[in-house]
Write an enzyme that holds these catalytic residues in place. Structure first.
Site, PDB file in Angstrom:
ATOM      1  N   GLU A 302      16.030 -78.402 -58.367  1.00  0.00           N
ATOM      2  CA  GLU A 302      15.879 -77.370 -59.402  1.00  0.00           C
ATOM      3  C   GLU A 302      17.135 -77.349 -60.261  1.00  0.00           C
ATOM      4  O   GLU A 302      18.231 -77.106 -59.765  1.00  0.00           O
ATOM      5  CB  GLU A 302      15.698 -75.985 -58.767  1.00  0.00           C
ATOM      6  CG  GLU A 302      14.402 -75.820 -57.995  1.00  0.00           C
ATOM      7  CD  GLU A 302      13.236 -75.309 -58.847  1.00  0.00           C
ATOM      8  OE1 GLU A 302      13.461 -74.955 -60.028  1.00  0.00           O
ATOM      9  OE2 GLU A 302      12.118 -75.269 -58.303  1.00  0.00           O
TER      10      GLU A 302
HETATM   11 ZN   LIG Z   1       8.855 -75.935 -61.742  1.00  0.00          ZN
END
Ligand SMILES: [Zn+2]
Length: 375
Positions: A302
């Protein structure tokens, strides 16, 4: 009644927060700001991605092979989904980006890595290309990318579908899921990395804004992952990346968690079975396309910011893309050379994380932390 309301609220939070925490964007001081006006012209459109893929292929002297998945179908709005293949080795590595259409820098990172493999020359790169074949899907959700939204939109009903919740035994709703799943079942990878963006958060115990989170979508030592056989290898992968990148300039790396409560100093790990990388680890057999229940370890990264909530600033795009590129390159190399398997799985707990309040699941609401979970 209150309990029921809590369950509803929890379910809603899971939907909003899992693999993305935009709700916290407004709460965090000091992050990059575009005053809500992220310039998405600085990120790649669908047509630009195709052009770059074609350029990489034609300058690669036959090393890179670009194709569409049209034989399996197209997106809801009729776009082709592209894949680029590079390398000649037996280990199959799957890299997918932008399953969420408003998470854009990850596509660029994937394309930069593909370029590196296309050029070759460097010893580490040669090693990877001899030992592995890599399958890049740089833009999994072209419709969402063009609309600059997280979801895809069903052509017949207009319903919005989160493609990262669509790989379930109950049946796939979106065409993109059918297409990519059928291709995945044919390729039968050995390992996968999925690339995302998240909202702003802070590294536990610091005032540092997280630039990069390392995620496993079935929580390590949690309710589901140990049963897949991939509990240790996924922890080793993430510990490997953390060790390799933690001293790189401007990176503040932590574990991917949701529902962070800064007052209590706690957060939740996710344990989501309908996510694509979870379904890969669980060997989902849909429409009998995967009758042997082929499965493999899979993790996700992320990167800070997305292009909808304005938390992505142009100034920071370069280093955010670079850390993603470096993490990908590092993990692929570590996996291919076997270095990942030498890591102590318990080093996973060296990656900064908030003390665990429980698991947010997509099958049983919130699951409390068990006495044997090691937390
Ligand atoms: Zn995502």
């Amino acid at each position: 009644m209150v309990k029921r309301l809590m369950e509803i609220a929890t379910a809603a939070l899971i939907l909003v927060l899992a693999f993305s925490a935009p709700a916290y964007a407004a709460l965090q001081p000091g992050g990059p700001s575009a005053n809500g006006n992220t310039n998405i012209n600085s990120t790649l459109s669908y047509n630009e991605v195709i052009k770059i893929l074609e350029d990489i292929e034609s300058s690669s002297k036959g090393q890179v092979e670009v194709s569409t998945l049209d034989q399996y179908g197209k997106s809801e709005q009729g776009r082709s989904i592209y894949v680029a293949k590079v390398g000649t080795g037996p280990q199959k590595i799957w890299i997918q980006a932008q399953i969420h259409g408003n998470e854009k820098l990850v596509t660029e990172a994937a394309l930069q890595l593909l370029k590196t493999y296309a050029k070759s020359g460097d010893k580490d790169v040669e090693k990877v290309l001899e030992e592995a074949t890599l399958y890049f899907i740089p833009m999994y959700n072209p419709d969402g990318a063009e609309m600059n939204i997280r979801h895809t939109k069903l052509a017949d009903s207009g319903k919005l579908i989160d493609l990262n919740r669509d790989w379930t035994l109950n049946g796939f709703e979106a065409k993109e899921s059918e297409v990519v799943y059928a291709y995945w079942a044919d390729v039968k990878p050995d390992f996968a990395i999925d690339l995302h963006h998240q909202g702003l958060k802070q590294v536990y115990g610091t005032n540092e804004s997280t630039s990069f989170s390392l995620g496993i979508s079935l929580a390590p030592d949690g309710p589901t992952l140990p049963g897949t056989g991939y509990n240790d290898i996924t922890k080793q992968m993430m510990a490997y990346v953390y060790d390799d990148l933690k001293d790189y300039g401007y990176t503040h790396i932590d574990r991917y968690q949701v529902w962070i409560d800064r007052e209590k100093g706690t957060a939740y790990d996710i344990d989501i079975k309908g996510g694509v990388v979870s379904a890969m680890m669980m060997g989902l057999n849909y429409k009998s396309l995967n009758p042997e229940n082929h499965s493999h370890p899979a993790v996700f990264f992320e990167t800070k910011g997305n292009s909808t909530d304005g938390s992505l600033g142009q100034k920071s795009n370069g280093y955010l893309t670079k850390q993603n590129y470096l993490a990908l390159k590092s993990l692929v190399h570590g996996y291919v050379t076997g270095e990942v398997e030498k890591v102590n799985p318990e080093d996973w707990y060296n990656i900064p994380y908030y003390p665990l309040a429980g698991y947010m699941t997509d099958y049983n609401g919130i699951v409390p932390v068990g006495p044997d979970s090691g937390y």
